[in-house]
Design a protein around this motif. Structure first.
Motif, PDB file in Angstrom:
ATOM      1  N   VAL A 115       0.838  -1.206   0.000  1.00  0.00           N
ATOM      2  CA  VAL A 115       0.000   0.000   0.000  1.00  0.00           C
ATOM      3  C   VAL A 115       0.870   1.252   0.000  1.00  0.00           C
ATOM      4  CG1 VAL A 115      -1.627   1.326   1.401  1.00  0.00           C
ATOM      5  CG2 VAL A 115      -1.963  -1.136   1.065  1.00  0.00           C
ATOM      6  N   SER A 116       2.003   1.192   0.710  1.00  0.00           N
ATOM      7  CA  SER A 116       2.916   2.341   0.757  1.00  0.00           C
ATOM      8  C   SER A 116       3.592   2.572  -0.589  1.00  0.00           C
ATOM      9  CB  SER A 116       3.970   2.119   1.848  1.00  0.00           C
ATOM     10  OG  SER A 116       4.936   3.139   1.831  1.00  0.00           O
ATOM     11  N   GLU A 117       4.016   1.495  -1.253  1.00  0.00           N
ATOM     12  CA  GLU A 117       4.731   1.625  -2.519  1.00  0.00           C
ATOM     13  C   GLU A 117       3.791   1.833  -3.709  1.00  0.00           C
ATOM     14  OE1 GLU A 117       7.435  -1.531  -3.256  1.00  0.00           O
ATOM     15  OE2 GLU A 117       8.555  -1.276  -1.382  1.00  0.00           O
ATOM     16  N   LYS A 118       2.626   1.197  -3.675  1.00  0.00           N
ATOM     17  CA  LYS A 118       1.705   1.236  -4.818  1.00  0.00           C
ATOM     18  C   LYS A 118       0.292   1.588  -4.347  1.00  0.00           C
ATOM     19  CE  LYS A 118       4.878  -0.367  -7.675  1.00  0.00           C
ATOM     20  NZ  LYS A 118       5.399   0.420  -8.831  1.00  0.00           N
ATOM     21  N   PRO A 119       0.030   2.822  -3.960  1.00  0.00           N
ATOM     22  CA  PRO A 119      -1.326   3.182  -3.513  1.00  0.00           C
ATOM     23  C   PRO A 119      -2.329   3.108  -4.660  1.00  0.00           C
ATOM     24  CG  PRO A 119       0.052   5.146  -3.707  1.00  0.00           C
ATOM     25  CD  PRO A 119       0.961   3.976  -3.915  1.00  0.00           C
ATOM     26  N   LEU A 120      -3.543   2.671  -4.336  1.00  0.00           N
ATOM     27  CA  LEU A 120      -4.627   2.569  -5.314  1.00  0.00           C
ATOM     28  C   LEU A 120      -5.909   3.139  -4.702  1.00  0.00           C
ATOM     29  CD1 LEU A 120      -4.182  -1.040  -6.797  1.00  0.00           C
ATOM     30  CD2 LEU A 120      -3.638   1.133  -7.898  1.00  0.00           C
ATOM     31  N   ASP A 168      -9.656   3.412  -3.142  1.00  0.00           N
ATOM     32  CA  ASP A 168     -10.202   2.549  -2.092  1.00  0.00           C
ATOM     33  C   ASP A 168     -10.971   1.350  -2.618  1.00  0.00           C
ATOM     34  OD1 ASP A 168      -9.093   4.097  -0.161  1.00  0.00           O
ATOM     35  OD2 ASP A 168     -10.890   5.262   0.267  1.00  0.00           O
ATOM     36  N   GLU A 169     -11.673   1.480  -3.720  1.00  0.00           N
ATOM     37  CA  GLU A 169     -12.525   0.398  -4.190  1.00  0.00           C
ATOM     38  C   GLU A 169     -11.864  -0.483  -5.249  1.00  0.00           C
ATOM     39  OE1 GLU A 169     -15.264  -0.250  -2.632  1.00  0.00           O
ATOM     40  OE2 GLU A 169     -14.829   1.496  -1.387  1.00  0.00           O
ATOM     41  N   THR A 170     -10.583  -0.293  -5.510  1.00  0.00           N
ATOM     42  CA  THR A 170      -9.890  -1.098  -6.522  1.00  0.00           C
ATOM     43  C   THR A 170      -9.530  -2.466  -5.966  1.00  0.00           C
ATOM     44  OG1 THR A 170      -8.935   0.905  -7.489  1.00  0.00           O
ATOM     45  CG2 THR A 170      -7.920  -1.204  -8.075  1.00  0.00           C
ATOM     46  N   PRO A 171     -10.006  -3.558  -6.577  1.00  0.00           N
ATOM     47  CA  PRO A 171      -9.633  -4.895  -6.096  1.00  0.00           C
ATOM     48  C   PRO A 171      -8.158  -5.168  -6.399  1.00  0.00           C
ATOM     49  CG  PRO A 171     -10.906  -5.063  -8.116  1.00  0.00           C
ATOM     50  CD  PRO A 171     -10.925  -3.607  -7.727  1.00  0.00           C
ATOM     51  N   THR A 220      -5.443 -10.466  -0.182  1.00  0.00           N
ATOM     52  CA  THR A 220      -6.397  -9.800  -1.066  1.00  0.00           C
ATOM     53  C   THR A 220      -7.139  -8.712  -0.314  1.00  0.00           C
ATOM     54  OG1 THR A 220      -8.035 -11.515  -0.544  1.00  0.00           O
ATOM     55  CG2 THR A 220      -6.743 -11.798  -2.563  1.00  0.00           C
ATOM     56  N   GLY A 221      -7.649  -7.729  -1.077  1.00  0.00           N
ATOM     57  CA  GLY A 221      -8.411  -6.646  -0.469  1.00  0.00           C
ATOM     58  C   GLY A 221      -8.789  -5.611  -1.511  1.00  0.00           C
ATOM     59  N   TYR A 222      -9.092  -4.411  -1.027  1.00  0.00           N
ATOM     60  CA  TYR A 222      -9.513  -3.311  -1.889  1.00  0.00           C
ATOM     61  C   TYR A 222      -8.763  -2.049  -1.466  1.00  0.00           C
ATOM     62  CZ  TYR A 222     -13.354  -6.408  -3.149  1.00  0.00           C
ATOM     63  OH  TYR A 222     -14.093  -7.471  -3.584  1.00  0.00           O
ATOM     64  N   GLY A 223      -8.042  -1.437  -2.404  1.00  0.00           N
ATOM     65  CA  GLY A 223      -7.291  -0.231  -2.087  1.00  0.00           C
ATOM     66  C   GLY A 223      -6.270  -0.504  -0.995  1.00  0.00           C
ATOM     67  N   SER A 224      -6.439   0.166   0.145  1.00  0.00           N
ATOM     68  CA  SER A 224      -5.538  -0.062   1.284  1.00  0.00           C
ATOM     69  C   SER A 224      -6.120  -1.043   2.289  1.00  0.00           C
ATOM     70  CB  SER A 224      -5.259   1.272   1.984  1.00  0.00           C
ATOM     71  OG  SER A 224      -6.472   1.834   2.483  1.00  0.00           O
ATOM     72  N   ASP A 237     -13.291  -7.042 -12.602  1.00  0.00           N
ATOM     73  CA  ASP A 237     -12.669  -6.228 -13.634  1.00  0.00           C
ATOM     74  C   ASP A 237     -11.564  -5.376 -13.021  1.00  0.00           C
ATOM     75  OD1 ASP A 237     -14.402  -7.224 -15.522  1.00  0.00           O
ATOM     76  OD2 ASP A 237     -15.881  -5.619 -15.207  1.00  0.00           O
ATOM     77  N   ALA A 238     -10.553  -5.098 -13.801  1.00  0.00           N
ATOM     78  CA  ALA A 238      -9.444  -4.232 -13.390  1.00  0.00           C
ATOM     79  C   ALA A 238      -8.776  -4.726 -12.117  1.00  0.00           C
ATOM     80  CB  ALA A 238      -9.939  -2.792 -13.205  1.00  0.00           C
ATOM     81  N   LEU A 239      -8.654  -6.048 -11.965  1.00  0.00           N
ATOM     82  CA  LEU A 239      -7.954  -6.611 -10.817  1.00  0.00           C
ATOM     83  C   LEU A 239      -6.465  -6.305 -10.930  1.00  0.00           C
ATOM     84  CD1 LEU A 239      -7.761  -8.424  -8.291  1.00  0.00           C
ATOM     85  CD2 LEU A 239      -7.625 -10.402  -9.837  1.00  0.00           C
ATOM     86  N   SER A 240      -5.877  -5.769  -9.860  1.00  0.00           N
ATOM     87  CA  SER A 240      -4.454  -5.427  -9.834  1.00  0.00           C
ATOM     88  C   SER A 240      -3.711  -6.469  -9.013  1.00  0.00           C
ATOM     89  CB  SER A 240      -4.256  -4.032  -9.226  1.00  0.00           C
ATOM     90  OG  SER A 240      -2.880  -3.738  -9.095  1.00  0.00           O
ATOM     91  N   ILE A 241      -2.753  -7.162  -9.630  1.00  0.00           N
ATOM     92  CA  ILE A 241      -2.009  -8.234  -8.971  1.00  0.00           C
ATOM     93  C   ILE A 241      -0.541  -7.841  -8.915  1.00  0.00           C
ATOM     94  CG2 ILE A 241      -1.360 -10.664  -9.045  1.00  0.00           C
ATOM     95  CD1 ILE A 241      -3.895 -11.211 -10.616  1.00  0.00           C
ATOM     96  N   ALA A 242       0.018  -7.880  -7.701  1.00  0.00           N
ATOM     97  CA  ALA A 242       1.441  -7.603  -7.500  1.00  0.00           C
ATOM     98  C   ALA A 242       2.114  -8.871  -6.992  1.00  0.00           C
ATOM     99  CB  ALA A 242       1.626  -6.466  -6.503  1.00  0.00           C
ATOM    100  N   LEU A 243       3.321  -9.144  -7.460  1.00  0.00           N
ATOM    101  CA  LEU A 243       4.039 -10.349  -7.063  1.00  0.00           C
ATOM    102  C   LEU A 243       5.398  -9.992  -6.494  1.00  0.00           C
ATOM    103  CD1 LEU A 243       2.527 -11.090 -10.066  1.00  0.00           C
ATOM    104  CD2 LEU A 243       3.147 -13.362  -9.208  1.00  0.00           C
ATOM    105  N   ALA A 244       5.821 -10.763  -5.486  1.00  0.00           N
ATOM    106  CA  ALA A 244       7.148 -10.610  -4.889  1.00  0.00           C
ATOM    107  C   ALA A 244       7.598 -11.988  -4.419  1.00  0.00           C
ATOM    108  CB  ALA A 244       7.111  -9.614  -3.734  1.00  0.00           C
ATOM    109  N   GLY A 245       8.857 -12.058  -3.975  1.00  0.00           N
ATOM    110  CA  GLY A 245       9.423 -13.335  -3.560  1.00  0.00           C
ATOM    111  C   GLY A 245      10.355 -13.903  -4.607  1.00  0.00           C
ATOM    112  N   PRO A 246      11.160 -14.888  -4.231  1.00  0.00           N
ATOM    113  CA  PRO A 246      12.144 -15.451  -5.167  1.00  0.00           C
ATOM    114  C   PRO A 246      11.531 -16.068  -6.412  1.00  0.00           C
ATOM    115  CG  PRO A 246      12.608 -16.125  -2.891  1.00  0.00           C
ATOM    116  CD  PRO A 246      11.279 -15.464  -2.875  1.00  0.00           C
TER     117      PRO A 246
END
Length: 417
Positions: A133-138, A140-143, A158-162, A192-201
C-alpha cells in the motif's frame, strides 16, 4: 535477511557488532513468522463504541477458532469508527491476527539459532500488505492482490485499495492454477481491473505462468527487488500493531526498558506530588482547599489506574489500584454491578435455551451477545429479562448461522425502576 538503509543483507554478512546486537536482543528489529503459521480472522461486530467492543472481541474470536483461545497470541485491529454511520448496514469487520503459542516459540527458537532475537514477530501477509500500500497506492474500491511466491509455498493477500480482507497460503509445484482458484474464491469471481502484484524469489516464474490464465483487464506487476520485498516490509515503523510477541514471550530487554520507564514515571510522579504538597503547605491561607484538591487528584489518578473507584485509602488504595491494573481487568466489568440480577439473567437464558457469549449490565444499560436456536427463543429471552426488571431490545436483526442458530446482540434499555 535483514533490511538496513536501502538494501537487504543476510545475517552472515553483517558487521560483528551488528550481529552481536541482533543476537543479544539489544537491536530494535522485526522478524516475520513462517508463511502459513498465522491466521487473519475477520470478525463481524455490532455498532458498539470501541471501548465496549474490547469486552466482547475475545469471545467472538473464540467462536471462530478451530483451537482454544488460551493457546494463542492475538491482536485486534479495530476500524477507525465503530459507531453507526449514515447509510451503513453494518460496521466494517475487526481483523484479528492470531498465532498459536507453540508456533510462536518454534519461530523464536529458529531465529535465535540463526543469531537473531527480534523485538517484534509479525504475520508476513499483513506486513507485506502495508508495504504494498505504501509503494503502490490505489483507490479505495480497486480490487487488488499480493502474491509472495516461494519455492513450494505461496502466500496470497487480497483486499480493496488499502483495506486488507483475507490472507491464505497454498503449496504445490503448479502455483498458477492454485493462485487463480484462490483469487476466484477471494473475490467471488475475477473482478474487472484486478491489480495483482508479485514478490518473492519465485515471483517471475509465477507471473509468467499466471498471465495467460487471467482476463485482459487484469494487471500483473512484479514489485521492485522481489526477493527482498518481505525484508523491506519489516523495516516499516507501523508494525507495532501487528506484534504477536507479547506476554511471557516478549523480549526480556523490552520488558526491562518498560520497567525502567515505569520506574522513572513513578519517581517523577512522586516528586511532583511532593512539590505540590510543599507548595500547598507554604500557602497557609489556602491550605485546606489545596489539601482537598490534592486528595481529589490522587483519588482520580488511582481510579483511572484501577479502572474503577477505589474505596480504600493510603497505601492500601495504591496497592489496590496497582493490582487492578496489573491484572488487566476490563474497566467496564469493574464499573458494572451485575451481582443482584445475575441469577435472573442466567435463569432467563436457561428458560429460552439461549447460550450467552458475553453480557454486561450497568447504569448505561444492558448489553449481551450470544446464540439462540431460533428467533422465537430470542424473544422468549427478552420477555424473561423484562419480567426480571431488565428492559432490552435487539440492537440489530439476528444473524442466521450456517448451523441453523441465530447470533444476536442486545444493547438498549436499562434497569427498570
Amino acid at each position: 535477511m535483514v533490511w538496513q538503509g536501502k538494501a537487504a543483507q543476510s545475517l552472515p554478512t553483517l558487521l560483528p557488532d551488528r550481529q552481536q546486537a541482533l543476537k543479544n536482543g539489544t537491536a530494535d528489529v522485526t522478524a516475520a513468522f513462517r508463511i502459513g503459521t498465522t491466521l487473519l480472522v475477520p470478525l463481524d461486530v455490532p455498532f458498539f463504541p470501541s471501548s465496549k467492543l474490547n469486552a466482547i472481541l475475545p469471545n467472538l474470536l473464540a467462536l471462530k477458532l478451530p483451537f482454544p483461545l488460551q493457546e494463542c497470541r492475538y491482536r485486534f485491529l479495530l476500524p477507525e469508527k465503530t459507531g453507526r454511520q449514515s447509510g451503513q448496514n453494518k460496521p466494517p469487520p475487526v481483523l484479528a491476527h492470531v498465532v498459536r503459542i507453540g508456533d510462536l516459540k518454534t519461530r523464536l527458537d529458529e531465529l535465535r539459532e540463526a543469531g537473531c532475537d527480534p523485538a517484534r514477530l509479525v504475520p508476513p501477509g499483513p506486513a507485506a500488505w502495508l508495504q504494498l500500500v505504501s509503494e503502490k497506492p490505489l483507490p479505495d474500491e480497486t480490487p487488488r492482490a499480493l502474491l509472495l511466491a516461494y519455492a513450494g509455498k505461496t502466500l496470497l493477500a487480497t483486499g480493496y485499495g488499502s483495506r486488507l480482507t483475507a490472507v491464505t497460503t497454498f503449496s504445490g509445484d503448479s502455483a498458477a492454477p492454485l493462485a487463480l482458484r484462490h483469487l476466484r474464491m477471494a473475490f467471488a469471481g475475477l473482478p474487472d481491473a484486478l491489480s495483482i502484484a508479485l514478490a518473492g524469489p519465485s515471483a517471475a516464474a509465477l507471473a509468467d505462468s499466471l498471465r495467460p490464465l487471467l482476463p485482459a483487464t487484469a494487471s500483473v506487476e512484479i514489485l521492485s527487488s522481489p526477493e527482498s520485498f518481505l525484508a523491506r516490509s519489516l523495516a516499516s515503523p507501523a508494525l507495532d500493531s501487528l506484534n504477536l510477541r507479547s506476554g511471557s514471550d516478549a523480549r526480556p530487554s523490552t520488558d526491562r526498558k518498560a520497567r525502567r520507564i515505569a520506574l522513572c514515571a513513578s519517581i517523577l510522579f512522586s516528586l511532583c506530588s511532593i512539590a505540590a504538597f510543599l507548595s500547598a503547605f507554604l500557602a497557609t491561607s489556602s491550605l485546606d482547599d489545596a489539601l482537598a484538591e490534592a486528595r481529589r487528584e490522587r483519588t482520580a489518578a488511582l481510579t483511572e489506574l484501577a479502572g474503577a473507584p477505589v474505596s480504600a485509602r493510603g497505601k492500601a488504595a495504591a496497592k489496590m489500584a496497582r493490582d487492578a491494573a496489573a491484572a488487566s481487568i476490563d474497566p467496564m466489568l469493574l464499573q458494572s454491578d451485575p451481582t443482584p440480577v445475575l441469577p435472573a439473567i442466567l435463569q432467563a437464558a436457561r428458560t429460552a435455551n439461549v447460550r450467552l457469549a458475553s453480557f454486561r449490565l450497568d447504569d448505561e444499560g444492558f448489553a449481551a451477545s450470544g446464540k439462540a436456536p431460533s428467533q422465537e427463543a430470542i424473544q422468549t429471552f427478552l420477555r424473561s429479562l423484562a419480567a426480571s426488571g431488565i428492559s432490552a431490545n435487539p440492537d440489530e436483526e439476528p444473524h442466521a448461522e450456517p448451523d441453523g442458530s441465530y447470533a444476536f446482540f442486545i444493547h438498549t434499555g436499562g434497569r427498570s425502576e
